[in-house]
Scaffold this motif. Structure first.
Motif, PDB file in Angstrom:
ATOM      1  N   ALA A   1     -30.402 -43.870   5.326  1.00 53.41           N
ATOM      2  CA  ALA A   1     -30.094 -45.302   5.846  1.00 53.41           C
ATOM      3  C   ALA A   1     -30.571 -45.686   6.935  1.00 53.41           C
ATOM      4  O   ALA A   1     -30.769 -44.749   7.731  1.00 53.41           O
TER       5      ALA A   1
ATOM      6  N   ARG B   1     -30.205 -52.171   1.183  1.00 54.60           N
ATOM      7  CA  ARG B   1     -30.859 -51.010   0.401  1.00 54.60           C
ATOM      8  C   ARG B   1     -30.068 -49.968   0.070  1.00 54.60           C
ATOM      9  O   ARG B   1     -29.932 -49.223  -0.954  1.00 54.60           O
ATOM     10  N   GLU B   2     -29.050 -49.542   1.020  1.00 54.80           N
ATOM     11  CA  GLU B   2     -27.905 -48.587   0.590  1.00 54.80           C
ATOM     12  C   GLU B   2     -27.283 -48.977  -0.479  1.00 54.80           C
ATOM     13  O   GLU B   2     -26.900 -47.995  -1.424  1.00 54.80           O
TER      14      GLU B   2
ATOM     15  N   ALA C   1     -34.937 -45.520   4.082  1.00 52.85           N
ATOM     16  CA  ALA C   1     -34.820 -47.183   4.120  1.00 52.85           C
ATOM     17  C   ALA C   1     -36.050 -47.757   4.798  1.00 52.85           C
ATOM     18  O   ALA C   1     -36.130 -48.912   4.927  1.00 52.85           O
TER      19      ALA C   1
END
Length: 326
Positions: free
Chosen positions: A177, A188-189, A234
């Protein structure tokens, strides 16, 4: 302008219209005026124009750092979009302890017509005092009624990356991440976690980096030790570090570990192996941010935020898993 008008045989108002790109000039007259401007070496004087119109045709850009690929790509996109509309760009970078309100004040003192806030700086913008009258567009932000925003569909991009790996047959996907406090990293996480949970897959421990390849390499060491078989990073810089760490640990990509990044930087296709990644369109983001800001500067109203779609680009760092062959 009077000299240009006399040389071209037109009125001063016609010269003004040409300078300001007014459509109320026929092509032949415009060409004659532009030729006169070139012959006489005429250039519009921004300070004089600002005194007359109350506008400087300058856009401010607030960014936390230009050291990351995403921020530097966005700077280029915004600069290109601004220049195409005849706007200059003033950039203010923040140290991590700087007050973004001071950046706004500096831009107001320089007379900018409006400002764009990029990426990591947006978290500070949400809690900052925004000077009265400063038109503002924020790139990557939660909704806020004080400004409009444009963002990449980070969640959709992350979902496509995780679903790609699950569909290839991997039992779960580890995640490297981005830093805490980053809107993009958080989106995104969260999507990574939700996609695994929806598929009934185990959710591994998050490995956290700071967007740099070095932090990706540190996470890659942990991935190699964990026995992970698939990882979603990420951003592409951290994915590059992961690839290096896995290679040094003797873990082959994609034969033993599949790796997916995010951004699709220019060099992603040249990684070893070429990197499967989620492409976000920095050019469209920059164009939309500038277009929204110029619309506001011109007195237009915007009552909604915009989201730019992503695209999964499949390359050789992922492959169909064959557990029997392992």
């Amino acid at each position: 302008m009077a000299d240009v008008a006399q040389h071209a045989g037109v009125s001063g108002q016609t010269v003004s219209r040409v300078v300001n790109n007014s459509p109320r000039v026929d092509p032949a007259t415009r060409a004659r005026v532009e030729q006169a401007m070139a012959t006489l070496g005429y250039r519009p004087h921004r300070a004089a124009r600002a005194l007359r119109t109350g506008r400087t045709h300058t856009i401010g850009l607030v960014v936390s750092t230009l050291a990351t690929v995403g921020n530097s790509r966005m700077l280029q996109a915004v600069a290109d979009a601004a220049a195409s509309r005849g706007f200059a760009l003033t950039v203010v970078t923040l140290g991590y302890s700087d007050d973004i309100s001071l950046a706004f004040e500096r831009l107001v003192e320089q007379g900018v017509d409006g400002a764009i806030v990029l990426n990591e700086a947006t978290a500070a913008a949400r809690g900052a005092r925004i000077p009265l009258g400063l038109r503002l567009v924020v790139v990557d932000s939660l909704p806020d009624d004080r400004f409009v925003s444009v963002q990449t569909d980070h969640a959709g991009g992350a979902r496509s990356a995780v679903e790609h790996l699950l569909q290839l047959g991997y039992e779960t996907v580890w995640h490297v991440a981005g830093p805490r406090g980053s809107f993009a990293a958080e989106q995104r996480e969260n999507a990574w976690r939700e996609t695994l949970a929806s598929a009934g897959a185990r959710v591994p421990q998050v490995l956290r980096g700071d967007w740099s390849a070095a932090s990706g390499a540190a996470a890659g060491v942990q991935l190699a030790e964990s026995g992970a078989t698939a990882a979603f990073c990420a951003n592409d810089q951290m994915a590059l570090g992961v690839l290096r760490a896995l290679a040094e640990a003797g873990r082959r990509v994609p034969d033993e570990v599949a790796v997916v990044g995010f951004d699709d930087v220019d060099d992603a296709a040249q990684y070893r192996p070429p990197l499967t990644t989620v492409r976000q369109d920095f050019d469209v983001l920059g164009e939309r941010a500038v277009a929204m800001l110029v619309h506001a500067i011109d007195g237009g109203e915007s009552d909604h935020d915009e989201r730019v779609a992503t695209t999964l680009v499949v390359r050789q760092s992922t492959r169909v898993v064959d557990y029997d062959a392992r």
